[in-house]
Write a protein that holds these residues in place. Structure first.
Motif, PDB file in Angstrom:
ATOM      1  N   ARG A 112      48.904 -52.361 -35.929  1.00 53.85           N
ATOM      2  CA  ARG A 112      48.435 -53.603 -35.290  1.00 53.85           C
ATOM      3  C   ARG A 112      49.465 -54.719 -35.445  1.00 53.85           C
ATOM      4  NH1 ARG A 112      42.000 -53.516 -36.589  1.00 53.85           N
ATOM      5  NH2 ARG A 112      41.734 -51.308 -36.067  1.00 53.85           N
ATOM      6  N   ILE A 113      50.176 -54.741 -36.558  1.00 55.35           N
ATOM      7  CA  ILE A 113      51.240 -55.738 -36.722  1.00 55.35           C
ATOM      8  C   ILE A 113      52.268 -55.559 -35.611  1.00 55.35           C
ATOM      9  CG2 ILE A 113      53.239 -56.379 -38.150  1.00 55.35           C
ATOM     10  CD1 ILE A 113      51.486 -55.725 -40.596  1.00 55.35           C
ATOM     11  N   LEU A 114      52.639 -54.290 -35.367  1.00 58.56           N
ATOM     12  CA  LEU A 114      53.658 -54.043 -34.338  1.00 58.56           C
ATOM     13  C   LEU A 114      53.144 -54.412 -32.944  1.00 58.56           C
ATOM     14  CD1 LEU A 114      55.341 -50.776 -35.638  1.00 58.56           C
ATOM     15  CD2 LEU A 114      56.232 -53.095 -35.688  1.00 58.56           C
ATOM     16  N   LEU A 115      51.851 -54.195 -32.708  1.00 52.00           N
ATOM     17  CA  LEU A 115      51.284 -54.613 -31.407  1.00 52.00           C
ATOM     18  C   LEU A 115      51.349 -56.136 -31.281  1.00 52.00           C
ATOM     19  CD1 LEU A 115      48.043 -52.412 -31.104  1.00 52.00           C
ATOM     20  CD2 LEU A 115      50.069 -52.294 -29.643  1.00 52.00           C
ATOM     21  N   LEU A 129      44.715 -59.226 -29.363  1.00 51.63           N
ATOM     22  CA  LEU A 129      44.719 -57.759 -29.447  1.00 51.63           C
ATOM     23  C   LEU A 129      43.449 -57.114 -28.883  1.00 51.63           C
ATOM     24  CD1 LEU A 129      46.354 -56.911 -32.897  1.00 51.63           C
ATOM     25  CD2 LEU A 129      47.399 -57.048 -30.649  1.00 51.63           C
ATOM     26  N   GLY A 130      42.486 -57.915 -28.464  1.00 60.72           N
ATOM     27  CA  GLY A 130      41.268 -57.335 -27.889  1.00 60.72           C
ATOM     28  C   GLY A 130      40.264 -56.969 -28.961  1.00 60.72           C
ATOM     29  N   SER A 131      39.557 -55.840 -28.765  1.00 59.64           N
ATOM     30  CA  SER A 131      38.427 -55.555 -29.667  1.00 59.64           C
ATOM     31  C   SER A 131      38.892 -55.179 -31.074  1.00 59.64           C
ATOM     32  CB  SER A 131      37.533 -54.477 -29.076  1.00 59.64           C
ATOM     33  OG  SER A 131      38.225 -53.255 -29.057  1.00 59.64           O
ATOM     34  N   GLN A 132      40.053 -54.549 -31.204  1.00 55.74           N
ATOM     35  CA  GLN A 132      40.564 -54.208 -32.543  1.00 55.74           C
ATOM     36  C   GLN A 132      41.552 -55.294 -32.972  1.00 55.74           C
ATOM     37  OE1 GLN A 132      39.103 -51.678 -34.100  1.00 55.74           O
ATOM     38  NE2 GLN A 132      37.932 -51.508 -32.194  1.00 55.74           N
ATOM     39  N   ASP A 133      41.006 -56.467 -33.292  1.00 51.68           N
ATOM     40  CA  ASP A 133      41.895 -57.617 -33.489  1.00 51.68           C
ATOM     41  C   ASP A 133      42.232 -57.902 -34.958  1.00 51.68           C
ATOM     42  OD1 ASP A 133      39.440 -58.508 -34.298  1.00 51.68           O
ATOM     43  OD2 ASP A 133      39.506 -60.397 -33.190  1.00 51.68           O
ATOM     44  N   ALA A 134      41.663 -57.110 -35.897  1.00 54.07           N
ATOM     45  CA  ALA A 134      41.926 -57.388 -37.320  1.00 54.07           C
ATOM     46  C   ALA A 134      43.314 -56.881 -37.710  1.00 54.07           C
ATOM     47  CB  ALA A 134      40.865 -56.734 -38.191  1.00 54.07           C
ATOM     48  N   LEU A 135      44.177 -57.811 -38.076  1.00 56.88           N
ATOM     49  CA  LEU A 135      45.523 -57.426 -38.511  1.00 56.88           C
ATOM     50  C   LEU A 135      45.498 -56.946 -39.951  1.00 56.88           C
ATOM     51  CD1 LEU A 135      47.598 -60.455 -37.178  1.00 56.88           C
ATOM     52  CD2 LEU A 135      47.625 -58.115 -36.290  1.00 56.88           C
ATOM     53  N   GLY A 146      44.906 -49.598 -30.900  1.00 55.51           N
ATOM     54  CA  GLY A 146      44.835 -50.267 -32.203  1.00 55.51           C
ATOM     55  C   GLY A 146      43.898 -49.590 -33.186  1.00 55.51           C
ATOM     56  N   ARG A 147      43.271 -48.464 -32.781  1.00 53.24           N
ATOM     57  CA  ARG A 147      42.405 -47.762 -33.725  1.00 53.24           C
ATOM     58  C   ARG A 147      42.764 -46.283 -33.717  1.00 53.24           C
ATOM     59  NH1 ARG A 147      36.098 -48.675 -33.283  1.00 53.24           N
ATOM     60  NH2 ARG A 147      36.140 -46.970 -31.805  1.00 53.24           N
ATOM     61  N   LEU A 148      43.281 -45.815 -34.827  1.00 59.83           N
ATOM     62  CA  LEU A 148      43.767 -44.443 -34.897  1.00 59.83           C
ATOM     63  C   LEU A 148      43.053 -43.678 -36.000  1.00 59.83           C
ATOM     64  CD1 LEU A 148      46.779 -46.264 -34.452  1.00 59.83           C
ATOM     65  CD2 LEU A 148      47.135 -43.953 -33.620  1.00 59.83           C
ATOM     66  N   ARG A 149      43.255 -42.361 -35.985  1.00 59.38           N
ATOM     67  CA  ARG A 149      42.706 -41.548 -37.075  1.00 59.38           C
ATOM     68  C   ARG A 149      43.712 -41.440 -38.205  1.00 59.38           C
ATOM     69  NH1 ARG A 149      39.744 -37.126 -33.236  1.00 59.38           N
ATOM     70  NH2 ARG A 149      37.889 -38.389 -32.904  1.00 59.38           N
ATOM     71  N   ARG A 164      44.777 -36.040 -31.235  1.00 58.76           N
ATOM     72  CA  ARG A 164      44.186 -37.282 -30.736  1.00 58.76           C
ATOM     73  C   ARG A 164      43.985 -38.266 -31.893  1.00 58.76           C
ATOM     74  NH1 ARG A 164      40.156 -39.619 -27.451  1.00 58.76           N
ATOM     75  NH2 ARG A 164      38.307 -39.189 -28.692  1.00 58.76           N
ATOM     76  N   GLY A 165      44.325 -39.515 -31.651  1.00 62.44           N
ATOM     77  CA  GLY A 165      44.143 -40.518 -32.701  1.00 62.44           C
ATOM     78  C   GLY A 165      45.293 -40.561 -33.699  1.00 62.44           C
ATOM     79  N   THR A 166      46.356 -39.807 -33.414  1.00 61.17           N
ATOM     80  CA  THR A 166      47.560 -39.911 -34.241  1.00 61.17           C
ATOM     81  C   THR A 166      48.722 -40.203 -33.300  1.00 61.17           C
ATOM     82  OG1 THR A 166      48.299 -37.616 -34.089  1.00 61.17           O
ATOM     83  CG2 THR A 166      46.639 -38.107 -35.758  1.00 61.17           C
ATOM     84  N   ALA A 167      49.861 -40.546 -33.844  1.00 58.78           N
ATOM     85  CA  ALA A 167      50.982 -40.864 -32.957  1.00 58.78           C
ATOM     86  C   ALA A 167      52.292 -40.416 -33.576  1.00 58.78           C
ATOM     87  CB  ALA A 167      51.022 -42.370 -32.703  1.00 58.78           C
ATOM     88  N   ASP A 168      53.195 -39.968 -32.725  1.00 62.09           N
ATOM     89  CA  ASP A 168      54.563 -39.727 -33.180  1.00 62.09           C
ATOM     90  C   ASP A 168      55.295 -41.054 -33.103  1.00 62.09           C
ATOM     91  OD1 ASP A 168      54.339 -36.845 -33.336  1.00 62.09           O
ATOM     92  OD2 ASP A 168      54.293 -36.856 -31.145  1.00 62.09           O
ATOM     93  N   ILE A 169      56.137 -41.312 -34.059  1.00 58.43           N
ATOM     94  CA  ILE A 169      56.948 -42.534 -33.992  1.00 58.43           C
ATOM     95  C   ILE A 169      58.360 -42.086 -33.630  1.00 58.43           C
ATOM     96  CG2 ILE A 169      57.752 -44.568 -35.243  1.00 58.43           C
ATOM     97  CD1 ILE A 169      55.271 -44.138 -37.118  1.00 58.43           C
TER      98      ILE A 169
END
Ligand code: HAM
Length: 425
Positions: free
Chosen positions: A317-320, A281-287, A124-127, A9-14
């Motif tokens: 976040r840049i990619l979002l 981007l909503g609540s996690q808007d800091a690029l 937009g917020r990951l571990r 949780r909080g990680t992602a496969d690319i």
């Protein structure tokens, strides 16, 4: 049933389909870093926990709540290491460790890689997330022009990535002693209304007053809104420095908004601080964000004052933010070989090697089958040419080459393939 595993949780496969976007972003960034003469410095993914605590600050959210500490195998031994939550501290650690201060007057570094924070995951917020950043470090190098260069580099990057329109907020905290003045000014103004804040923020009032400015808590926001940030807590020199930063930004035609409440969530900042945000981007808007940290090197044992400034951008976040702009170009190859009979796979395999040796990309089907089903794989591969090996081709020592965009088919003698490849790559 046998346990199936999922990505933590909080990680992602690319996955391969999106990896092209990452590579594109990294390539653009490397070009800009070179253009601005920043050189890459790679540090480990973990460091002594104390390095982060001492630089980002014991009382900061990241150090108090989000550090992912590494557990030693031996149960009785608590390991002093943590996964890096950011890049700045490690870059400065390396700079001090290798005595780079003696080698060049201004060192300009960039970095890209995974960072780790034990946050509650959301969009937009990951571990495990990725940052790209720069740090410009050197004794006596603080200059409003350098501050403007660093900010302008980030602006250039965000534009080149095709991000949505973003806001740039800037502010100054002044020198270390101005920052103390700023803190007492805040305490003086907030003390009488402290009971309006939740207990945790009341604690921050004593431990780290700037956390109240950084808080998303509505009561804290309301208190802050009422304050009149007149900048009187800043020395004349610090105000002059910031005025020069702004005029250097103007000369580069960088658009910004001065936000006197902007202090940033990490302790090491002095003077210029800045933040980029994409409201869509909503609540996690800091690029991304950054600032100057002239006092940190001494705090980390450098023994002298070393000026420094940098930023980090959040790559997820840049990619979002740039999602609408990206063309996902499938990574295509030049040749795809299909064999209409299992018996020809060995020949196809040999041919694939010949083609690759010419520096031409090639893939093949490792199963025989009908033209129809195999052509489906060929189409999916995005190949420019498909080589068909059937009975007739094998007997005559020839190949059928299908030019995929026109559908035209050519016959090529096997011993002419290298010649053919020269004009069909
Ligand atoms: P930061 O504001 O903590 O600053 O992080 C910079 C950027 O990293 C954020 O604006 C955001 O885009 C991204 N980011 C942070 N946490 C997460 C997360 N959990 N998931 C996804 N993205 C995240 C720093 O890290 C400083 N080291 C910047 C700096 C460099 N200051 C001076 N030099």
């Amino acid at each position: 049933m046998t346990q199936r595993f999922s990505v933590p949780r909080g990680t992602a496969d690319i996955l391969p389909d999106t990896v092209a976007n990452w590579q594109n972003m990294e390539r653009i960034a490397r070009d800009y870093f070179q253009l601005f003469h920043y050189r890459e410095l790679r540090t480990p993914c973990f460091e002594e926990t104390e390095l982060f605590a001492r630089s980002m600050g014991q009382t900061t959210e990241v150090v108090q709540k989000q550090m992912l500490r590494l557990q030693s195998q031996k149960e009785d031994e608590s390991s002093p290491f943590a996964l890096r939550p950011e890049g700045t501290a490690a870059i400065l650690r390396a700079y001090i460790q290798y005595g780079l201060v003696k080698q060049e007057s201004l060192s300009k570094f960039f970095y890209m890689g995974p960072m780790f924070r034990g946050e509650r995951p959301q969009k937009g917020r990951l571990r495990q997330f990725h940052q790209m950043g720069v740090e410009a470090i050197g004794a006596g190098t603080a200059s409003p022009f350098l501050d403007a260069e660093v900010i302008a580099l980030a602006v250039n990057l965000l534009k080149a990535f095709g991000c949505n329109p973003f806001q740039l907020k800037v502010n100054t905290l002044g020198s270390l002693s101005d920052k103390n003045q700023f803190a007492s000014w805040l305490r003086g103004n907030l003390e009488s209304r402290l009971n309006q804040l939740e207990p945790e923020l009341q604690q921050s009032f004593r431990a780290n007053i700037f956390r109240i400015l950084d808080s998303k808590d509505p009561a804290a926001k309301a208190l802050i809104r009422d304050l009149n940030f007149d900048g009187n807590y800043l020395s004349a020199e610090s105000r002059e420095y910031f005025a020069q930063v702004k005029s250097a930004l103007d000369s580069l035609r960088v658009e910004y908004t001065v936000v006197p409440q902007l202090v940033r969530g990490l302790d090491y900042y002095t003077h210029t601080v800045f933040e980029f945000s994409d409201p869509s981007l909503g609540s996690q808007d800091a690029l991304g964000a950054g600032g100057r940290y002239n006092g940190l090197a001494r705090q980390l044992g450098a023994g002298i004052d070393i000026d420094a400034i940098g930023f980090a951008l959040g790559m997820e976040r840049i990619l979002l933010s740039a999602a609408g702009q990206q063309s996902i170009v499938p990574e295509s190859i030049s040749y795809y070989i299909i064999s209409l009979d299992e018996a020809f796979i060995g020949k196809a395999f040999w041919l694939q090697d010949i083609i690759r040796r010419q520096g031409v990309s090639c893939d093949m089907s490792y199963r025989g089958g009908s033209v129809k089903s195999l052509m489906r794989s060929a189409n999916k591969s995005g190949a420019k040419y498909t080589i068909i090996l059937g009975q007739d081709e094998i007997i005559k020592n020839e190949l059928t080459v299908k030019i995929m965009h026109s559908g035209e088919q050519l016959r090529v003698a096997l011993d002419q393939i290298e010649e053919f490849l020269k004009n069909h790559r």
